[in-house]
Design an enzyme around this catalytic site. Structure first.
Site: not given
Ligand code: R5P
Length: 310
Positions: A44, A135, A197
């Site tokens: 804790e 987002h 992406k």
């Molecule tokens: C996603 O929507 C964010 O904008 C970043 O692209 C994402 O968090 C990057 O994460 P990682 O480095 O694990 O690919």
């Protein structure tokens, strides 16, 4: 330059935030509030404010990467401040966690951004953060119904690019990133594009180039993203652009989350350099945000003319 209006502001650092708290205190002419945080043998958390906060405005500094170990001590420190008579309690969280699970992507999931926002909004009267991952939720106030300031690192990243990359091409990994890639590109006076992406898992990201690619392949790609976590988004982007004939990419991120193995992933993809702001302390930090954060704290913690805090 100390600010006379903030005579009773105390800046308390949760563990790991001492450097930023000290810089904020110096900029604001405020006193530091020592906070003792430790673990009991049973796991804790123990939290003790080492100072009198009666009548003071308290600003707690706690960036929230790796948040699960940080949230309870933060909530305890906020509760202790209020319970011991602080006039107001606010939070400086340069990186705000739990912003990505802002909806139920799979049946049965919890919408954790809502839960964490509820806990923090209940604990503090105001919050300052930097580029929260908004987002799908357009405004931080929709999640955090308290006084807030959102700082944007884009202009500072753009200034870094302008000063350090002779012929950049700003690149965003997905359509959602167009908002800040275009803004950074405009400030840096450089062309930009966004890729497509798809995320298939925590470390499984597939990126595709757009059909219309610039003919000039001599420009250095600068990948702009809000978070560098596993590094897979940036790594896949860098690999793809290298394959298309561009020079090794530079990654310009706001938040250096750097989950385990990220540095290796980026190096293996041939990324030339990673630069980030200091919202999360990391070797890649090149941009300090304490001046902007201090301005925001000044605005939020300064009592209004009627004596009420913001
Ligand atoms: C996603 O929507 C964010 O904008 C970043 O692209 C994402 O968090 C990057 O994460 P990682 O480095 O694990 O690919």
């Amino acid at each position: 330059m100390p600010d006379d209006r903030l005579t009773d502001l105390r800046i308390g650092a949760l563990p790991g935030n001492e450097s930023l708290a000290t810089r904020l205190a110096a900029r604001l002419g405020a006193a530091r509030l020592p906070i003792v945080v430790r673990r009991f043998p049973d796991g804790e958390s123990y939290v003790r404010l080492d100072g009198d906060v009666r009548g003071a405005d308290v600003a707690l500094v706690c960036t929230l990467d790796r948040p699960d170990d940080k949230l309870l001590p933060l909530l305890f420190a906020a509760d202790a401040s209020a319970d011991l008579g602080a006039r107001s309690v606010g939070l400086v969280a340069p990186y705000l966690a739990y912003m990505r699970q802002d909806r139920r992507f799979q049946p049965g999931e919890d919408v954790t951004s809502r839960v964490v926002a509820g806990l923090l909004s209940h604990a503090v009267r105001w919050i300052v953060t930097v580029d929260p991952h908004l987002h799908r939720v357009g405004d931080l106030g929709a999640l955090y119904p308290i006084a807030h300031r959102v700082l944007h690192a884009g202009p500072l990243l753009a200034a870094w690019v302008r000063a350090n990359v002779p012929a950049p091409l700003l690149v965003g990994p997905d359509a959602e990133s167009a908002q800040w890639v275009s803004a950074v590109a405009e400030c840096a006076g450089a062309p930009w594009l966004v890729l497509h992406k798809e995320r298939h898992g925590d470390r499984d990201v597939r990126i595709a180039l757009p059909p219309e690619m610039p003919a000039d392949r001599a420009r250095t790609p600068v990948l702009v993203d809000d978070i560098v976590s596993t590094g897979h988004t940036a790594a896949e982007t860098a690999r793809l652009l290298r394959g298309a004939g561009f020079p090794p990419a530079i990654v310009a991120g706001v938040h250096a989350v750097f989950a385990h193995g990220a540095a290796r992933t980026l190096a293996a993809a041939g990324v030339a350099r990673v630069v980030t702001t200091d919202t999360i302390p990391h070797a890649s930090n090149v941009i300090a945000l304490d001046a902007a954060l201090a301005d925001a704290v000044r605005a939020l913690a300064t009592p209004a003319p009627d004596g009420r805090p913001a």
